[in-house]
Design a protein around this motif. Sequence first.
Motif, short mmCIF file in Angstrom:
data_model
loop_
_atom_site.label_atom_id
_atom_site.label_comp_id
_atom_site.label_asym_id
_atom_site.label_seq_id
_atom_site.Cartn_x
_atom_site.Cartn_y
_atom_site.Cartn_z
N SER A 24 0.83 -1.21 0.00
CA SER A 24 0.00 0.00 0.00
C SER A 24 0.86 1.25 0.00
O SER A 24 0.37 2.34 -0.24
N ALA A 30 2.92 0.71 -4.53
CA ALA A 30 1.54 0.38 -4.16
C ALA A 30 0.86 -0.41 -5.27
O ALA A 30 1.02 -0.12 -6.46
N PRO A 96 -3.26 -7.72 7.08
CA PRO A 96 -2.35 -6.64 6.67
C PRO A 96 -2.40 -5.48 7.66
O PRO A 96 -3.39 -4.78 7.75
N ASP A 99 2.00 -1.37 5.76
CA ASP A 99 2.56 -1.35 4.40
C ASP A 99 1.82 -2.21 3.39
O ASP A 99 2.24 -2.28 2.23
N HIS A 100 0.76 -2.90 3.80
CA HIS A 100 0.02 -3.76 2.88
C HIS A 100 -1.48 -3.51 3.03
O HIS A 100 -1.93 -3.12 4.10
N ASP A 101 -2.23 -3.76 1.94
CA ASP A 101 -3.68 -3.60 2.02
C ASP A 101 -4.44 -4.85 1.62
O ASP A 101 -5.66 -4.88 1.67
N ASP A 102 -3.72 -5.91 1.23
CA ASP A 102 -4.38 -7.17 0.89
C ASP A 102 -3.36 -8.30 0.99
O ASP A 102 -2.16 -8.09 0.83
#
Length: 137
Positions: A24, A30, A96, A99-102
């Motif tokens: 993300s 991203a 998550p 730094d991550h969204d999935d």
Amino acid sequence: MDETIVVVGGALLHDGRLLAARRSAPPELAGRWELPGGKVEPGEAPEAALVRELREELGVTAESVERVPGEWPLRTPYVLRVWTARLLPGSADPTPLEDHDDLRWLSPDELWDVDWLDQDVPAVKAVLRRWDGQDPS
């Protein structure tokens, strides 16, 4: 001469699948996928850094299993080194957190369904060469 800074990546294997994490941040990364992990802190063993990073980024309790042969250059002075890892009994499911969204669990035939970061592609190929679709033991 600058000293190399190691970034650890976790090839987290569970139920015959590999965990991929979608970035993300930062903006230039991203939406692309990677093996979760992060920088080794001064004085920290890479295996300990991996366990810490997986806890911070995914909220899981994991252990490193074995180093995947090879290392892959990132932007200077960083280099990526990868370890296989497994969730410990009683660990929470990965979520998550930073730094991550999935997240996606990928079977061997789904590995290339996501848009991996360029620097992670050779590392994922190295994991695949060592992986027979079973949990590491």
